[in-house]
Design an enzyme around this catalytic site. Structure first.
Site, mmCIF file in Angstrom:
data_model
loop_
_atom_site.group_PDB
_atom_site.id
_atom_site.type_symbol
_atom_site.label_atom_id
_atom_site.label_comp_id
_atom_site.label_asym_id
_atom_site.label_seq_id
_atom_site.Cartn_x
_atom_site.Cartn_y
_atom_site.Cartn_z
ATOM 1 N N ARG A 63 0.861 -1.179 0.000
ATOM 2 C CA ARG A 63 0.000 0.000 0.000
ATOM 3 C C ARG A 63 0.895 1.226 0.000
ATOM 4 O O ARG A 63 2.009 1.195 0.551
ATOM 5 C CB ARG A 63 -0.875 0.040 1.264
ATOM 6 C CG ARG A 63 -2.066 -0.901 1.251
ATOM 7 C CD ARG A 63 -3.157 -0.469 0.260
ATOM 8 N NE ARG A 63 -4.304 -1.351 0.273
ATOM 9 C CZ ARG A 63 -4.482 -2.370 -0.571
ATOM 10 N NH1 ARG A 63 -3.597 -2.643 -1.506
ATOM 11 N NH2 ARG A 63 -5.584 -3.109 -0.497
ATOM 12 N N HIS A 116 -1.505 1.039 -9.590
ATOM 13 C CA HIS A 116 -2.148 0.087 -8.666
ATOM 14 C C HIS A 116 -2.837 -1.037 -9.446
ATOM 15 O O HIS A 116 -4.040 -1.287 -9.275
ATOM 16 C CB HIS A 116 -3.156 0.797 -7.744
ATOM 17 C CG HIS A 116 -3.503 -0.038 -6.530
ATOM 18 N ND1 HIS A 116 -3.842 0.500 -5.317
ATOM 19 C CD2 HIS A 116 -3.546 -1.388 -6.359
ATOM 20 C CE1 HIS A 116 -4.097 -0.476 -4.450
ATOM 21 N NE2 HIS A 116 -3.920 -1.634 -5.069
HETATM 22 N N1 LIG Z 1 -0.964 -3.823 -5.365
HETATM 23 C C1 LIG Z 1 -1.966 -4.666 -5.459
HETATM 24 O O1 LIG Z 1 -2.615 -4.778 -6.502
HETATM 25 C C2 LIG Z 1 -2.289 -5.535 -4.268
HETATM 26 C C3 LIG Z 1 -3.079 -6.680 -4.472
HETATM 27 C C4 LIG Z 1 -3.308 -7.529 -3.388
HETATM 28 C C5 LIG Z 1 -2.786 -7.234 -2.135
HETATM 29 N N2 LIG Z 1 -2.041 -6.100 -1.962
HETATM 30 C C6 LIG Z 1 -1.479 -5.789 -0.628
HETATM 31 O O2 LIG Z 1 -0.644 -6.862 -0.192
HETATM 32 C C7 LIG Z 1 -0.811 -7.007 1.213
HETATM 33 C C8 LIG Z 1 -0.360 -8.387 1.650
HETATM 34 O O3 LIG Z 1 -1.275 -9.351 1.196
HETATM 35 P P1 LIG Z 1 -1.228 -10.871 1.731
HETATM 36 O O4 LIG Z 1 -2.452 -11.532 1.212
HETATM 37 O O5 LIG Z 1 0.091 -11.480 1.442
HETATM 38 O O6 LIG Z 1 -1.381 -10.603 3.313
HETATM 39 P P2 LIG Z 1 -1.170 -11.623 4.519
HETATM 40 O O7 LIG Z 1 -1.329 -13.022 4.062
HETATM 41 O O8 LIG Z 1 -2.047 -11.128 5.614
HETATM 42 O O9 LIG Z 1 0.366 -11.424 4.932
HETATM 43 C C9 LIG Z 1 0.825 -10.261 5.541
HETATM 44 C C10 LIG Z 1 2.280 -10.467 5.928
HETATM 45 O O10 LIG Z 1 2.784 -9.239 6.458
HETATM 46 C C11 LIG Z 1 3.374 -9.496 7.726
HETATM 47 N N3 LIG Z 1 3.230 -8.355 8.615
HETATM 48 C C12 LIG Z 1 2.116 -7.693 8.978
HETATM 49 N N4 LIG Z 1 2.383 -6.722 9.848
HETATM 50 C C13 LIG Z 1 3.720 -6.778 10.070
HETATM 51 C C14 LIG Z 1 4.607 -6.042 10.881
HETATM 52 N N5 LIG Z 1 4.182 -5.047 11.681
HETATM 53 N N6 LIG Z 1 5.922 -6.374 10.856
HETATM 54 C C15 LIG Z 1 6.358 -7.400 10.096
HETATM 55 N N7 LIG Z 1 5.563 -8.138 9.291
HETATM 56 C C16 LIG Z 1 4.249 -7.823 9.284
HETATM 57 C C17 LIG Z 1 2.613 -10.684 8.267
HETATM 58 O O11 LIG Z 1 3.378 -11.301 9.313
HETATM 59 P P3 LIG Z 1 2.928 -12.683 9.985
HETATM 60 O O12 LIG Z 1 3.317 -13.745 8.971
HETATM 61 O O13 LIG Z 1 3.727 -12.762 11.222
HETATM 62 O O14 LIG Z 1 1.442 -12.596 10.188
HETATM 63 C C18 LIG Z 1 2.456 -11.531 7.019
HETATM 64 O O15 LIG Z 1 3.609 -12.289 6.771
HETATM 65 C C19 LIG Z 1 -2.295 -6.718 1.422
HETATM 66 O O16 LIG Z 1 -2.571 -6.316 2.751
HETATM 67 C C20 LIG Z 1 -2.558 -5.596 0.434
HETATM 68 O O17 LIG Z 1 -2.373 -4.341 1.069
HETATM 69 C C21 LIG Z 1 -1.785 -5.252 -3.005
#
Ligand SMILES: NC(=O)c1ccc[n+]([C@@H]2O[C@H](COP(=O)([O-])OP(=O)(O)OC[C@H]3O[C@@H](n4cnc5c(N)ncnc54)[C@H](OP(=O)(O)O)[C@@H]3O)[C@@H](O)[C@H]2O)c1
Length: 319
Positions: free
Chosen positions: A234, A282
């Site tokens: 983000r 995006h």
């Molecule tokens: N650009 C785009 O088109 C697009 C599309 C889809 C998603 N996204 C973004 O990608 C993000 C990630 O998606 P996802 O499905 O992979 O999410 P996810 O499965 O919830 O994984 C989030 C990861 O971030 C880590 N994390 C969260 N807070 C943290 C912190 N304070 N310090 C260190 N690590 C932290 C989590 O740690 P843990 O493993 O310990 O829980 C986890 O490994 C979404 O939230 C969204 O904002 C962007």
């Protein structure tokens, strides 16, 4: 269950009638009112399919039992202070979205590794630029966040031969990936990263994490000469002024940004024309209404049959 579609129309695939068509096909015979378009009884709504719904709307639905967020990131939804506290929020985790993200991450890592920006600039000058080429195993890719998206991308990057590491909030183990966790793990993770990929959710803890101090901690002894940052999470993760200053001071060699604090990116932003910035609007992963309506309808039907919801957001963690 009556499902309300509360979708902010914002171009591309974000057309409420197009989502209505998909949901109608998946949930035939159901009332599927569209917020701001159809008249509906708030008390009749038990589920919402939401993408950036008008703040305050969900608080007016007294019998709401589940919120389906139509994207992976829930930061926009959680930013509404009136959001009902007790209602579970389900986020999108689909193979379609994950693979699109992996494509984007691998594409941009390869573009930096194979020096795409430099070669395109040389072509524009008519310059036959023969340069050294290094192997993938000479390049250290660090994934910030090791969730659904980063884990999938990591597997492909490992297969291509990159040295891959990852950093998460809680410790994770992944085949072929050197992992770090928490505040103590950040410095050693950064110190061995040439190409940093941020695939983190935006939470109060991660806002502004991609800042000067973090960039200064990245490896400076890599093949690229200076580290590269790729943000697919983000826009609120990066501090735009720090990205620009660090590019100009050589602390960063390049930046690849798919997400921005203000979207669409304002025309006046210097990022648009910066020679060492690659930006995309995006669209790292387009939200496919077919795949996502299928995922939501499947969960809704299972929920009605008494089965537990999956991919439920932990409100305390913020993702
Ligand atoms: N650009 C785009 O088109 C697009 C599309 C889809 C998603 N996204 C973004 O990608 C993000 C990630 O998606 P996802 O499905 O992979 O999410 P996810 O499965 O919830 O994984 C989030 C990861 O971030 C880590 N994390 C969260 N807070 C943290 C912190 N304070 N310090 C260190 N690590 C932290 C989590 O740690 P843990 O493993 O310990 O829980 C986890 O490994 C979404 O939230 C969204 O904002 C962007």
């Amino acid at each position: 269950v009556t499902l309300l579609l509360a979708i902010q129309p914002s171009g591309g695939n974000w057309s409420p009638p197009a989502w209505h068509e998909r949901f109608s096909a998946r949930l035939p015979g159901r009332a599927l009112p569209i917020a701001d378009v159809d008249v509906f009884d708030p008390a009749a709504i038990t589920a919402v399919a939401a993408w950036k719904p008008p703040p305050g709307l969900l608080a007016t639905l007294p019998n709401l039992r589940v919120i389906f967020n139509l994207g992976a990131g829930v930061d926009a939804l959680l930013a509404d202070p009136t959001l009902p506290q007790h209602v579970p929020i389900v986020r999108v985790v689909t193979a379609d979205l994950t693979r699109r993200m992996t494509e984007y991450i691998v594409w941009q890592v390869l573009d930096q590794h194979r020096r795409g920006p430099m070669l395109r600039a040389a072509q524009a000058r008519g310059d036959w630029l023969a340069k050294d080429q290094w192997a993938a195993h000479d390049m250290r890719v660090g994934l910030m966040g090791l969730g659904e998206i980063a884990q999938d991308a990591a597997a492909v990057l490992v297969r291509l031969g990159f040295q891959v590491s990852g950093w998460s909030r809680t410790p994770r183990r992944l085949d072929g990936v050197t992992t770090y966790a928490g505040a103590d793990g950040l410095a050693p993770f950064l110190a061995t990263t040439d190409i940093l990929v941020a695939a983190l959710p935006l939470t109060p803890q991660t806002r502004g994490v991609l800042n000067r101090r973090l960039f200064e901690g990245l490896a400076r002894d890599g093949k690229l000469g200076a580290p590269v940052v790729i943000n697919v999470g983000r826009g609120g993760l990066h501090v735009e002024a720090d990205v620009l200053a660090c590019l100009d001071e050589g602390i960063l060699g390049a930046a690849v940004l798919d997400v921005f604090e203000v979207e669409p990116l304002p025309a006046a932003s210097p990022l648009w024309r910066h020679p060492r910035v690659t930006l995309t609007p995006h669209n790292a992963a387009d939200s496919d209404p077919d795949a996502i309506s299928g995922y939501v309808a499947g969960q809704l039907l299972a929920f009605e049959a008494g089965q537990p919801l999956v991919n439920v957001v932990d409100r305390r963690r913020g993702y």
